[in-house]
Write a protein that holds these residues in place. Structure first.
Motif, PDB file in Angstrom:
ATOM      1  N   VAL A 220      -0.579  10.728   4.109  1.00 31.65           N
ATOM      2  CA  VAL A 220      -1.848   9.620   4.107  1.00 31.65           C
ATOM      3  C   VAL A 220      -0.933   8.295   3.637  1.00 31.65           C
ATOM      4  CG1 VAL A 220      -3.722   9.296   2.365  1.00 31.65           C
ATOM      5  CG2 VAL A 220      -4.108  11.244   2.681  1.00 31.65           C
ATOM      6  N   ALA A 221       0.031   8.580   2.770  1.00 30.47           N
ATOM      7  CA  ALA A 221      -0.094   6.775   2.620  1.00 30.47           C
ATOM      8  C   ALA A 221       0.297   6.069   3.815  1.00 30.47           C
ATOM      9  CB  ALA A 221       1.303   7.153   1.647  1.00 30.47           C
TER      10      ALA A 221
ATOM     11  N   LEU B 243       0.423  13.364  -0.298  1.00 32.05           N
ATOM     12  CA  LEU B 243      -0.404  11.651   0.152  1.00 32.05           C
ATOM     13  C   LEU B 243       0.850  11.065   0.624  1.00 32.05           C
ATOM     14  CD1 LEU B 243      -1.128  10.551  -4.113  1.00 32.05           C
ATOM     15  CD2 LEU B 243      -2.151  10.009  -2.244  1.00 32.05           C
TER      16      LEU B 243
ATOM     17  N   SER C 115       1.584   4.260  -2.778  1.00 30.45           N
ATOM     18  CA  SER C 115       0.650   5.265  -3.290  1.00 30.45           C
ATOM     19  C   SER C 115       1.850   6.281  -3.438  1.00 30.45           C
ATOM     20  CB  SER C 115       0.450   5.241  -1.225  1.00 30.45           C
ATOM     21  OG  SER C 115      -0.410   5.116  -0.908  1.00 30.45           O
TER      22      SER C 115
ATOM     23  N   ARG D 204       0.249  -0.793  -0.067  1.00 35.40           N
ATOM     24  CA  ARG D 204       0.039   0.161  -0.389  1.00 35.40           C
ATOM     25  C   ARG D 204       0.755   1.674   0.164  1.00 35.40           C
ATOM     26  NH1 ARG D 204      -5.045  -0.148   4.498  1.00 35.40           N
ATOM     27  NH2 ARG D 204      -6.325  -1.848   3.470  1.00 35.40           N
ATOM     28  N   TYR D 205       1.812   1.085   1.047  1.00 33.77           N
ATOM     29  CA  TYR D 205       2.705   2.289   0.602  1.00 33.77           C
ATOM     30  C   TYR D 205       3.318   2.345  -0.456  1.00 33.77           C
ATOM     31  CZ  TYR D 205       6.484   5.576   2.630  1.00 33.77           C
ATOM     32  OH  TYR D 205       6.616   7.056   2.803  1.00 33.77           O
TER      33      TYR D 205
ATOM     34  N   ILE E  21       1.954   6.469  -6.587  1.00 31.13           N
ATOM     35  CA  ILE E  21       1.319   7.823  -7.381  1.00 31.13           C
ATOM     36  C   ILE E  21       1.506   9.421  -7.455  1.00 31.13           C
ATOM     37  CG2 ILE E  21      -1.605   8.807  -6.346  1.00 31.13           C
ATOM     38  CD1 ILE E  21      -2.024   6.035  -6.384  1.00 31.13           C
ATOM     39  N   ARG E  22       2.235   9.563  -5.579  1.00 30.74           N
ATOM     40  CA  ARG E  22       3.035  11.049  -5.526  1.00 30.74           C
ATOM     41  C   ARG E  22       3.608  11.371  -6.389  1.00 30.74           C
ATOM     42  NH1 ARG E  22       7.760  12.546  -2.046  1.00 30.74           N
ATOM     43  NH2 ARG E  22       6.514  14.758  -1.719  1.00 30.74           N
TER      44      ARG E  22
END
Length: 99
Positions: A70-71, A67, A37, A33-34, A40-41
């Motif tokens: 949030v990550a 992000l 993220s 998940r990290y 995407i960043r």
């Protein structure tokens, strides 16, 4: 001391279906998940450079800045326990192992 032991014995037993996920699997899921993220960043940051002036650039910069926060929050959240799997009481028509 005797009352503490008595209350522990009286508590409902822990079911394997309500146990948390394997620590290694949970860590792997959180790392994925990290990483997702952060990809995407990075795309937001590169997109903000490529797009040029305009509102989209500011949206991408906003994503690139917030992000990581949030990550980290998402990556630090542990796997939820799965509820809803109840034990079957004996004698309800299900096959049982013989002795």
């Amino acid at each position: 001391m005797a009352t503490a032991r008595k209350s522990r014995r009286a508590a409902e037993p822990v079911r394997i279906t309500s146990a948390p996920a394997n620590a290694r699997d949970d860590l792997l899921r959180r790392r994925r998940r990290y990483l997702f993220s952060m990809i995407i960043r990075t795309l937001c940051f590169v997109g903000a450079i490529v797009v040029g002036d305009g509102w989209l650039r500011w949206v991408l910069i906003f994503g690139a800045v917030f992000l990581p926060y949030v990550a980290v929050i998402v990556a630090n959240s542990a796997a939820p326990r799965l509820e809803g799997t109840d034990l079957v009481q004996p004698g309800q028509g299900y096959k049982e192992l013989g002795r």
